[in-house]
Design an enzyme around this catalytic site. Sequence first.
Site, mmCIF file in Angstrom:
data_model
loop_
_atom_site.group_PDB
_atom_site.id
_atom_site.type_symbol
_atom_site.label_atom_id
_atom_site.label_comp_id
_atom_site.label_asym_id
_atom_site.label_seq_id
_atom_site.Cartn_x
_atom_site.Cartn_y
_atom_site.Cartn_z
ATOM 1 N N ARG A 118 -9.602 30.635 -40.103
ATOM 2 C CA ARG A 118 -8.356 31.370 -40.410
ATOM 3 C C ARG A 118 -7.096 30.540 -40.182
ATOM 4 N NH1 ARG A 118 -11.158 35.591 -37.552
ATOM 5 N NH2 ARG A 118 -12.270 36.877 -39.058
ATOM 6 N N LYS A 140 2.584 24.587 -50.471
ATOM 7 C CA LYS A 140 1.743 25.217 -51.497
ATOM 8 C C LYS A 140 0.416 24.475 -51.503
ATOM 9 C CE LYS A 140 4.770 27.243 -54.952
ATOM 10 N NZ LYS A 140 5.235 27.162 -56.356
ATOM 11 N N GLU A 182 8.386 14.699 -61.793
ATOM 12 C CA GLU A 182 8.853 15.642 -60.763
ATOM 13 C C GLU A 182 10.184 15.172 -60.164
ATOM 14 O OE1 GLU A 182 7.267 18.458 -60.521
ATOM 15 O OE2 GLU A 182 5.092 18.204 -60.567
ATOM 16 N N LYS A 224 13.855 19.358 -52.392
ATOM 17 C CA LYS A 224 12.718 20.272 -52.204
ATOM 18 C C LYS A 224 12.827 20.989 -50.865
ATOM 19 C CE LYS A 224 8.147 21.518 -52.939
ATOM 20 N NZ LYS A 224 6.876 21.298 -53.566
ATOM 21 N N GLU A 234 8.384 31.784 -52.327
ATOM 22 C CA GLU A 234 8.734 31.943 -53.742
ATOM 23 C C GLU A 234 8.996 33.402 -54.113
ATOM 24 O OE1 GLU A 234 6.827 29.079 -56.437
ATOM 25 O OE2 GLU A 234 6.872 30.646 -57.962
ATOM 26 N N ARG A 238 12.784 29.613 -55.231
ATOM 27 C CA ARG A 238 11.789 28.530 -55.246
ATOM 28 C C ARG A 238 11.145 28.386 -56.633
ATOM 29 N NH1 ARG A 238 7.205 26.673 -50.798
ATOM 30 N NH2 ARG A 238 6.299 25.091 -52.171
ATOM 31 N N ASN A 242 9.412 25.206 -60.561
ATOM 32 C CA ASN A 242 8.356 25.239 -61.574
ATOM 33 C C ASN A 242 8.881 24.956 -62.977
ATOM 34 O OD1 ASN A 242 6.409 25.975 -59.642
ATOM 35 N ND2 ASN A 242 7.113 28.091 -59.736
ATOM 36 N N HIS A 245 6.520 23.972 -65.736
ATOM 37 C CA HIS A 245 5.145 24.097 -65.259
ATOM 38 C C HIS A 245 4.329 25.143 -66.015
ATOM 39 C CE1 HIS A 245 6.536 21.445 -62.159
ATOM 40 N NE2 HIS A 245 5.416 21.507 -61.468
ATOM 41 N N HIS A 249 1.112 23.642 -67.144
ATOM 42 C CA HIS A 249 -0.193 24.123 -66.658
ATOM 43 C C HIS A 249 -1.078 24.532 -67.834
ATOM 44 C CE1 HIS A 249 1.212 25.148 -62.271
ATOM 45 N NE2 HIS A 249 1.062 23.858 -62.490
ATOM 46 N N HIS A 262 -1.008 15.741 -64.351
ATOM 47 C CA HIS A 262 -0.102 16.853 -64.066
ATOM 48 C C HIS A 262 1.346 16.487 -64.443
ATOM 49 C CE1 HIS A 262 1.618 20.301 -61.971
ATOM 50 N NE2 HIS A 262 2.419 19.471 -61.309
HETATM 51 P P1 NAD Z 1 -3.841 12.672 -57.832
HETATM 52 O O1 NAD Z 1 -3.943 13.220 -56.486
HETATM 53 O O2 NAD Z 1 -4.968 12.915 -58.773
HETATM 54 O O3 NAD Z 1 -3.560 11.118 -57.736
HETATM 55 C C1 NAD Z 1 -3.420 10.376 -58.919
HETATM 56 C C2 NAD Z 1 -4.378 9.171 -58.947
HETATM 57 O O4 NAD Z 1 -3.869 8.141 -58.119
HETATM 58 C C3 NAD Z 1 -5.761 9.462 -58.434
HETATM 59 O O5 NAD Z 1 -6.694 8.750 -59.203
HETATM 60 C C4 NAD Z 1 -5.711 8.935 -57.016
HETATM 61 O O6 NAD Z 1 -6.981 8.601 -56.505
HETATM 62 C C5 NAD Z 1 -4.857 7.725 -57.189
HETATM 63 N N1 NAD Z 1 -4.130 7.273 -56.004
HETATM 64 C C6 NAD Z 1 -3.522 8.030 -55.074
HETATM 65 N N2 NAD Z 1 -2.823 7.256 -54.242
HETATM 66 C C7 NAD Z 1 -3.010 5.981 -54.634
HETATM 67 C C8 NAD Z 1 -2.533 4.740 -54.170
HETATM 68 N N3 NAD Z 1 -1.659 4.650 -53.170
HETATM 69 N N4 NAD Z 1 -2.942 3.627 -54.798
HETATM 70 C C9 NAD Z 1 -3.795 3.717 -55.865
HETATM 71 N N5 NAD Z 1 -4.254 4.859 -56.372
HETATM 72 C C10 NAD Z 1 -3.844 5.993 -55.763
HETATM 73 O O7 NAD Z 1 -2.548 13.231 -58.601
HETATM 74 P P2 NAD Z 1 -1.040 13.449 -58.136
HETATM 75 O O8 NAD Z 1 -0.226 13.158 -59.323
HETATM 76 O O9 NAD Z 1 -0.742 12.785 -56.852
HETATM 77 O O10 NAD Z 1 -1.012 15.017 -57.836
HETATM 78 C C11 NAD Z 1 -1.254 15.951 -58.856
HETATM 79 C C12 NAD Z 1 -1.715 17.242 -58.212
HETATM 80 O O11 NAD Z 1 -0.675 17.734 -57.371
HETATM 81 C C13 NAD Z 1 -2.027 18.330 -59.201
HETATM 82 O O12 NAD Z 1 -3.237 18.943 -58.852
HETATM 83 C C14 NAD Z 1 -0.883 19.307 -59.039
HETATM 84 O O13 NAD Z 1 -1.243 20.621 -59.324
HETATM 85 C C15 NAD Z 1 -0.525 19.124 -57.608
HETATM 86 N N6 NAD Z 1 0.848 19.488 -57.264
HETATM 87 C C16 NAD Z 1 1.034 20.318 -56.204
HETATM 88 C C17 NAD Z 1 2.310 20.657 -55.813
HETATM 89 C C18 NAD Z 1 2.516 21.509 -54.599
HETATM 90 O O14 NAD Z 1 3.634 21.948 -54.360
HETATM 91 N N7 NAD Z 1 1.493 21.730 -53.788
HETATM 92 C C19 NAD Z 1 3.412 20.160 -56.509
HETATM 93 C C20 NAD Z 1 3.190 19.305 -57.590
HETATM 94 C C21 NAD Z 1 1.896 18.980 -57.962
HETATM 95 N N1 GLY Z 2 5.811 22.481 -56.970
HETATM 96 C C1 GLY Z 2 6.420 23.765 -56.891
HETATM 97 C C2 GLY Z 2 6.695 24.252 -55.525
HETATM 98 O O1 GLY Z 2 6.401 23.607 -54.544
HETATM 99 O O2 GLY Z 2 7.203 25.317 -55.366
#
Ligand code: NAD
Ligand code: GLY
Length: 359
Positions: A118, A140, A182, A224, A234, A238, A242, A245, A249, A262
């Site tokens: 939990r 998130k 972003e 942010k 949100e 907030r 998006n 998005h 998405h 993404h």
């Molecule tokens: P990712 O985590 O898939 O990383 C992108 C690629 O880079 C992967 O192949 C990873 O292994 C590689 N990588 C990571 N760090 C590296 C480094 N230092 N050197 C070499 N390779 C490296 O993608 P991302 O773009 O980081 O994140 C996208 C995800 O984030 C999506 O799932 C999206 O929905 C999510 N997201 C979440 C929020 C949130 O608020 N929680 C906001 C925006 C996006």
């Molecule tokens: N990436 C959108 C949020 O964090 O609210």
Amino acid sequence: MNTLHVEIPGRRYPIFIGTGLLDQPSLLEPYIKGKQVLVVSNETVAPFYIERLQSQLGQYEVHRIILADGEQYKNIDTLNTIFDALLETPCDRDVTLIALGGGVVGDITGFAAACYQRGVAYIQVPTTLLAQVDSSVGGKTAVNHRLGKNMIGAFYQPRCVIADTGALSTLADRELGAGLAEVIKYGLIRDIEFFEWLEEHLDQILRRDNDALVYAIERSCQNKADIVSQDEHEAGIRAILNLGHTFGHAIETGMGYGVWLHGEAVAVGMVMAADLSRRSGWLSESKFRRVETLIHRAGLPTTAPSEMTEPRFLDLMAVDKKVHAGQLRLILLQDIGKAVISDDFDQTLLKQTLNRVSG
Ligand code: NAD
Ligand code: GLY
């Protein structure tokens, strides 16, 4: 090193930004709860950075789990492998999870931390530009469902965020570009000065000039943190984070997770939001062109793939967290630097945007 803070009711946590932070044990220690640590990373990131991180954790009982790499693994099955590792060890409720990786590792680790017993402590150590400017901050957490992106998740804040800009040296150019989507988003939604700075300094960022990168990360995280501090869950403002998005998405889900990054999908989504804003008479033609040009200069796509027909978009957009009582809400632009949450857009204009190929 620069330190920013996310201030939410009842607690405050730091975002550390700088070069070489992975080698500073004193940064992590105050945020580790008990004696046990589970480092969650993936098969690409771990070989670069996990030993360096782990060498700072000598006094703890450290376990690790290495996930397969890719958005297509951001699902319940992978989440379950983290629970398996936690229970097989076994880890108690004072365990601290450390997410070492991009947004996929960060989102899934955060969700695992939210659920295990939990809720246990976790720390974000983002290693992509996208994760350093966005996903690691704000709590998130989620996994994807085959019918919708990030549909299963929780709001659950980390204890701290450690963004070592040195980690970006190993990041592929395509991933750097995805992170820039972003970064540009913050300029578009609430920070015209930052948008103008990006217009001037984009080439330096693309050349990976460290000062330009650090500035862009700090300014993004400040934006942010300000928004999350106002509206953690949100309930209102907030949602402007998006921008693009809902369209993005739909592209990610529609094309199959991992086919479009993404950030690439969000880039197209932001151009589509700007296009609908232009058609609605809010954004001038010249400002629309500035948005499109900056996104294009960042090496990002500006039009949706041909597979994404209007009915496909509409089907997928109906499964969006911003749909309320069957009514789709979109984030649109009244100006560069001024986003609004709107359900008052003309359906005919929306359809024109969904059918836009270019121009
Ligand atoms: P990712 O985590 O898939 O990383 C992108 C690629 O880079 C992967 O192949 C990873 O292994 C590689 N990588 C990571 N760090 C590296 C480094 N230092 N050197 C070499 N390779 C490296 O993608 P991302 O773009 O980081 O994140 C996208 C995800 O984030 C999506 O799932 C999206 O929905 C999510 N997201 C979440 C929020 C949130 O608020 N929680 C906001 C925006 C996006
Ligand atoms: N990436 C959108 C949020 O964090 O609210």
